[in-house]
Design a protein around this motif. Structure first.
Motif, PDB file in Angstrom:
ATOM      1  N   GLY A 130      34.510 -13.363 -25.654  1.00 47.86           N
ATOM      2  CA  GLY A 130      35.715 -13.950 -25.088  1.00 47.86           C
ATOM      3  C   GLY A 130      36.266 -13.132 -23.935  1.00 47.86           C
ATOM      4  O   GLY A 130      36.110 -13.474 -22.756  1.00 47.86           O
ATOM      5  N   GLN A 131      36.915 -12.016 -24.261  1.00 46.76           N
ATOM      6  CA  GLN A 131      37.690 -11.279 -23.261  1.00 46.76           C
ATOM      7  C   GLN A 131      36.858 -10.774 -22.092  1.00 46.76           C
ATOM      8  O   GLN A 131      37.345 -10.713 -20.958  1.00 46.76           O
ATOM      9  CB  GLN A 131      38.411 -10.119 -23.935  1.00 46.76           C
ATOM     10  CG  GLN A 131      39.415 -10.609 -24.970  1.00 46.76           C
ATOM     11  CD  GLN A 131      40.135  -9.473 -25.662  1.00 46.76           C
ATOM     12  OE1 GLN A 131      41.189  -9.040 -25.206  1.00 46.76           O
ATOM     13  NE2 GLN A 131      39.571  -8.993 -26.752  1.00 46.76           N
ATOM     14  N   ARG A 183      43.239 -10.989 -23.756  1.00 48.12           N
ATOM     15  CA  ARG A 183      44.154 -11.935 -24.404  1.00 48.12           C
ATOM     16  C   ARG A 183      45.487 -11.265 -24.680  1.00 48.12           C
ATOM     17  O   ARG A 183      45.517 -10.110 -25.099  1.00 48.12           O
ATOM     18  CB  ARG A 183      43.583 -12.385 -25.756  1.00 48.12           C
ATOM     19  CG  ARG A 183      42.683 -13.573 -25.729  1.00 48.12           C
ATOM     20  CD  ARG A 183      42.343 -14.015 -27.149  1.00 48.12           C
ATOM     21  NE  ARG A 183      41.759 -12.944 -27.937  1.00 48.12           N
ATOM     22  CZ  ARG A 183      40.480 -12.612 -27.932  1.00 48.12           C
ATOM     23  NH1 ARG A 183      39.627 -13.283 -27.199  1.00 48.12           N
ATOM     24  NH2 ARG A 183      40.033 -11.611 -28.659  1.00 48.12           N
ATOM     25  N   TRP A 233      42.325 -12.523 -37.282  1.00 54.14           N
ATOM     26  CA  TRP A 233      41.819 -11.913 -38.514  1.00 54.14           C
ATOM     27  C   TRP A 233      42.827 -10.857 -38.926  1.00 54.14           C
ATOM     28  O   TRP A 233      42.888  -9.773 -38.401  1.00 54.14           O
ATOM     29  CB  TRP A 233      40.387 -11.391 -38.420  1.00 54.14           C
ATOM     30  CG  TRP A 233      40.022 -10.610 -37.190  1.00 54.14           C
ATOM     31  CD1 TRP A 233      40.054  -9.271 -37.038  1.00 54.14           C
ATOM     32  CD2 TRP A 233      39.518 -11.141 -35.940  1.00 54.14           C
ATOM     33  NE1 TRP A 233      39.622  -8.934 -35.778  1.00 54.14           N
ATOM     34  CE2 TRP A 233      39.287 -10.050 -35.095  1.00 54.14           C
ATOM     35  CE3 TRP A 233      39.237 -12.444 -35.481  1.00 54.14           C
ATOM     36  CZ2 TRP A 233      38.799 -10.218 -33.815  1.00 54.14           C
ATOM     37  CZ3 TRP A 233      38.765 -12.586 -34.202  1.00 54.14           C
ATOM     38  CH2 TRP A 233      38.535 -11.478 -33.385  1.00 54.14           C
ATOM     39  N   SER A 281      32.981  -9.011 -27.459  1.00 54.59           N
ATOM     40  CA  SER A 281      33.086  -8.230 -26.216  1.00 54.59           C
ATOM     41  C   SER A 281      32.861  -6.736 -26.439  1.00 54.59           C
ATOM     42  O   SER A 281      32.234  -6.072 -25.617  1.00 54.59           O
ATOM     43  CB  SER A 281      34.469  -8.437 -25.584  1.00 54.59           C
ATOM     44  OG  SER A 281      34.605  -9.753 -25.116  1.00 54.59           O
ATOM     45  N   ASN A 335      38.638 -20.307 -32.234  1.00 55.72           N
ATOM     46  CA  ASN A 335      38.896 -19.825 -33.591  1.00 55.72           C
ATOM     47  C   ASN A 335      39.738 -20.798 -34.415  1.00 55.72           C
ATOM     48  O   ASN A 335      39.530 -20.933 -35.619  1.00 55.72           O
ATOM     49  CB  ASN A 335      39.571 -18.456 -33.508  1.00 55.72           C
ATOM     50  CG  ASN A 335      39.717 -17.794 -34.862  1.00 55.72           C
ATOM     51  OD1 ASN A 335      40.424 -18.300 -35.712  1.00 55.72           O
ATOM     52  ND2 ASN A 335      39.033 -16.675 -35.061  1.00 55.72           N
ATOM     53  N   ARG A 394      29.225 -13.807 -29.366  1.00 54.46           N
ATOM     54  CA  ARG A 394      30.444 -14.593 -29.118  1.00 54.46           C
ATOM     55  C   ARG A 394      31.379 -13.729 -28.273  1.00 54.46           C
ATOM     56  O   ARG A 394      32.003 -12.801 -28.780  1.00 54.46           O
ATOM     57  CB  ARG A 394      31.106 -14.950 -30.451  1.00 54.46           C
ATOM     58  CG  ARG A 394      30.151 -15.594 -31.489  1.00 54.46           C
ATOM     59  CD  ARG A 394      30.876 -15.855 -32.793  1.00 54.46           C
ATOM     60  NE  ARG A 394      31.556 -14.668 -33.307  1.00 54.46           N
ATOM     61  CZ  ARG A 394      31.050 -13.804 -34.171  1.00 54.46           C
ATOM     62  NH1 ARG A 394      29.833 -13.989 -34.670  1.00 54.46           N
ATOM     63  NH2 ARG A 394      31.738 -12.753 -34.557  1.00 54.46           N
ATOM     64  N   LYS A 441      39.353 -19.139 -26.755  1.00 56.39           N
ATOM     65  CA  LYS A 441      40.647 -19.259 -27.434  1.00 56.39           C
ATOM     66  C   LYS A 441      41.771 -18.645 -26.587  1.00 56.39           C
ATOM     67  O   LYS A 441      41.541 -17.634 -25.904  1.00 56.39           O
ATOM     68  CB  LYS A 441      40.587 -18.586 -28.808  1.00 56.39           C
ATOM     69  CG  LYS A 441      40.430 -17.091 -28.781  1.00 56.39           C
ATOM     70  CD  LYS A 441      40.058 -16.559 -30.157  1.00 56.39           C
ATOM     71  CE  LYS A 441      40.111 -15.045 -30.169  1.00 56.39           C
ATOM     72  NZ  LYS A 441      39.294 -14.480 -31.267  1.00 56.39           N
TER      73      LYS A 441
HETATM   74  C1  LIG Z   1      37.993 -14.121 -30.593  1.00 57.99           C
HETATM   75  C2  LIG Z   1      36.702 -14.114 -31.327  1.00 57.99           C
HETATM   76  C3  LIG Z   1      35.544 -13.569 -30.744  1.00 57.99           C
HETATM   77  C4  LIG Z   1      35.517 -12.974 -29.339  1.00 57.99           C
HETATM   78  O1  LIG Z   1      36.263 -11.800 -29.273  1.00 57.99           O
HETATM   79  P1  LIG Z   1      36.391 -11.046 -27.842  1.00 57.99           P
HETATM   80  O2  LIG Z   1      36.967  -9.737 -28.178  1.00 57.99           O
HETATM   81  O3  LIG Z   1      37.307 -11.896 -27.032  1.00 57.99           O
HETATM   82  O4  LIG Z   1      35.032 -11.010 -27.269  1.00 57.99           O
HETATM   83  C5  LIG Z   1      34.372 -13.590 -31.483  1.00 57.99           C
HETATM   84  N1  LIG Z   1      34.326 -14.117 -32.729  1.00 57.99           N
HETATM   85  C6  LIG Z   1      35.407 -14.652 -33.315  1.00 57.99           C
HETATM   86  C7  LIG Z   1      35.279 -15.212 -34.684  1.00 57.99           C
HETATM   87  C8  LIG Z   1      36.634 -14.676 -32.634  1.00 57.99           C
HETATM   88  O5  LIG Z   1      37.699 -15.219 -33.228  1.00 57.99           O
END
Ligand SMILES: *Cc1c(COP(=O)(O)O)cnc(C)c1O
Length: 266
Positions: A244-245, A251, A259, A227, A81, A242, A60
């Motif tokens: 991301g960063q 980000r 959220w 993360s 997301n 899951r 995202k």
């Molecule tokens: C953004 C997101 C993640 C990942 O978060 P990071 O801090 O980037 O690893 C995991 N789950 C959901 C539902 C998210 O929206």
């Protein structure tokens, strides 16, 4: 499994990690290898087979050009997301054949979008939405892997079912035959209190085990860990982290965009 000390780390003792932005294919390969090594080590500590832990990169806010680079580095599934962003990316990157996972709260009136392109939906949280998805999927002749989102932290505005409602919800899902129920998903408490985070994972595992007993949860997979907490999630039984960063870089968009409560949750 032995539980960690219940003593909370003080928030000051763990400064926010700095995530550097991956730009080149090598950057992505390096970040992926580092995350996978940490997954392996956490699995080892927990006495688990690391092969049963899936890494879902969360893309995202990352622009499509960089997603092409990520793909070149071997990232073939991506979590998003927001459905509009996910759908736009799936259309503009259609030539790559990426597998898209929608992992955020979905309004019922967006069910048709998810039914059109997503390979997986991890945030199922109402029967109205299950009904809407099923209707759109039937019309499209498709089926969809789903996880039921649970609010394991008790944080008031977190999305997801209350733990007490999960058993009855799962029992009602066979009515929607195009949904393939794979497991449960959660966001743990947004806090530096490691004991509170682990308690969220423990609640999820208990719910999953009960549902396996009841035969209502398919494979009984558990999507948990991001993360900041994926190692604890693996020690708590996660089969899908899951991240991301720690793969793509920090980000700019605050998490409160995804959220709404996280800015107040500390
Ligand atoms: C953004 C997101 C993640 C990942 O978060 P990071 O801090 O980037 O690893 C995991 N789950 C959901 C539902 C998210 O929206």
């Amino acid at each position: 499994m032995t539980e960690p000390s219940a003593t909370a780390r003080s928030p000051q003792s763990s400064p926010a990690p700095s995530y550097t932005t991956a730009v080149t294919v090598d950057d992505f390969r390096r970040n992926l290898a580092a995350i996978r090594a940490r997954i392996d080590a956490a699995a080892e500590r927990a006495g688990r087979d690391t092969a049963e832990i899936r890494l879902l990169p969360v893309s995202k806010t990352v622009p499509e050009e960089r997603l092409r680079t990520a793909f070149a580095a071997g990232i073939t599934q991506m979590g998003e997301n927001k459905v509009q962003e996910a759908q736009r990316k799936s259309e503009n990157l259609a030539d790559l054949g990426i597998s898209w996972s929608v992992i955020g709260h979905l309004q019922t009136n967006k069910a048709k979008n998810v039914a059109a392109f997503a390979d997986e939906f991890q945030a199922l949280d109402s029967l109205r939405l299950a009904e809407a998805l099923d209707r759109r999927l039937q019309a499209a002749g498709r089926s969809l892997d789903v996880y039921v989102q649970v609010n394991s932290s008790g944080e008031p505005s977190k999305f997801g079912l209350e733990p007490d409602d999960v058993a009855a919800f799962l029992a009602a899902l066979p009515a929607y035959s195009s949904l393939r129920v794979r497991g449960l998903m959660t966001l743990a408490a947004h806090t530096d209190d490691a004991a509170r985070v682990r308690e969220c994972f423990r609640i999820m595992r208990r719910l999953r085990d009960a549902a396996l007993q009841a035969g209502t949860i398919g494979d009984g997979l558990l999507s948990m860990g991001m993360s900041g907490d994926f190692e604890a999630a693996i020690e708590g039984g996660s089969t899908c982290v899951r991240v991301g960063q720690a793969i793509f870089g920090a980000r700019a968009t605050p998490d409160s965009h995804y959220w709404p409560e996280s800015s107040q949750a500390k």
